[in-house]
Design a protein around this motif. Structure first.
Motif, PDB file in Angstrom:
ATOM      1  N   THR A  45      34.584  41.961  42.120  1.00 19.85           N
ATOM      2  CA  THR A  45      35.662  42.655  42.821  1.00 19.85           C
ATOM      3  C   THR A  45      35.280  44.120  43.045  1.00 19.85           C
ATOM      4  O   THR A  45      34.306  44.607  42.472  1.00 19.85           O
ATOM      5  N   ILE A  60      37.497  39.981  37.892  1.00 18.28           N
ATOM      6  CA  ILE A  60      38.838  40.470  38.202  1.00 18.28           C
ATOM      7  C   ILE A  60      39.462  41.100  36.967  1.00 18.28           C
ATOM      8  O   ILE A  60      40.118  42.146  37.049  1.00 18.28           O
ATOM      9  N   GLY A  92      42.758  41.770  47.973  1.00 16.90           N
ATOM     10  CA  GLY A  92      43.247  41.360  46.665  1.00 16.90           C
ATOM     11  C   GLY A  92      44.754  41.327  46.556  1.00 16.90           C
ATOM     12  O   GLY A  92      45.307  40.550  45.775  1.00 16.90           O
ATOM     13  N   ALA A  95      45.810  37.861  47.966  1.00 20.68           N
ATOM     14  CA  ALA A  95      45.182  36.671  47.377  1.00 20.68           C
ATOM     15  C   ALA A  95      46.143  35.968  46.421  1.00 20.68           C
ATOM     16  O   ALA A  95      47.130  36.543  45.960  1.00 20.68           O
ATOM     17  N   TYR A  97      45.963  33.955  42.743  1.00 19.40           N
ATOM     18  CA  TYR A  97      45.085  33.948  41.572  1.00 19.40           C
ATOM     19  C   TYR A  97      45.355  32.733  40.704  1.00 19.40           C
ATOM     20  O   TYR A  97      46.492  32.297  40.574  1.00 19.40           O
ATOM     21  N   ALA A 113      40.168  34.128  42.299  1.00 15.61           N
ATOM     22  CA  ALA A 113      41.032  34.495  43.428  1.00 15.61           C
ATOM     23  C   ALA A 113      40.770  33.572  44.608  1.00 15.61           C
ATOM     24  O   ALA A 113      39.639  33.124  44.827  1.00 15.61           O
ATOM     25  N   TRP A 134      49.490  38.719  43.421  1.00 16.21           N
ATOM     26  CA  TRP A 134      48.907  39.996  42.993  1.00 16.21           C
ATOM     27  C   TRP A 134      49.870  40.726  42.047  1.00 16.21           C
ATOM     28  O   TRP A 134      49.474  41.192  40.974  1.00 16.21           O
TER      29      TRP A 134
END
Length: 144
Positions: A45, A60, A92, A95, A97, A113, A134
């Motif tokens: 990331t 992450i 991010g 996204a 997760y 992710a 997120w």
């Protein structure tokens, strides 16, 4: 005239500044948080500050740990690798997760992710785990 010229030059300089990602050099860039060499294209990331400085992470969970001590209002971009498209950085904050004990990440957080919820749902149905947005992930891992 002098002030007008200065103003125009300033506007051109400021208008030309674009905040963008800095490509991760796998195998040579080090994680900003733990200093490990970044090699995993599925979990790496980075975030980019509003001044354009990029900070890269091997996982992450390292980025999230770093955020505990960082003023994230000064961060312009949060980028994560899409698990299904290794090496492809995605937004991010948009996204989905997945924390799954069946997917190992570099720092052992088992955190991956996905660019969209459907892809995350598909992997979760096969490998189990818990899905997060997120904001949910940030709250869980940074207490913010």
């Amino acid at each position: 005239m002098k002030y007008t010229s200065i103003l125009l030059i300033s506007l051109l300089i400021l208008g030309g500044c674009k905040i963008d990602s800095d490509p991760i050099n796998y195998g040579s860039d080090a994680c900003h948080y733990c200093s490990m060499t970044i090699v995993d294209k599925q979990h790496a990331t980075e975030y980019v500050t509003d001044t354009g400085k990029a900070f890269k992470f091997d996982a992450i969970e390292c980025m999230m740990n770093d955020l505990k001590d960082t003023n994230d209002t000064k961060i312009a971009l949060f980028l994560v690798n899409d698990f299904e498209n290794p090496g492809q950085l995605i937004n991010g904050t948009k996204a989905t997760y997945l924390i799954s004990k069946n997917i190992t990440s570099p720092m052992g957080g088992n955190l991956s992710a996905f660019e969209n919820r459907a892809a995350a749902d598909s992997v979760q149905s096969e490998l189990q785990g818990e899905l997060f947005t997120w904001e949910e992930l940030k709250k869980r891992l940074t207490n913010q």
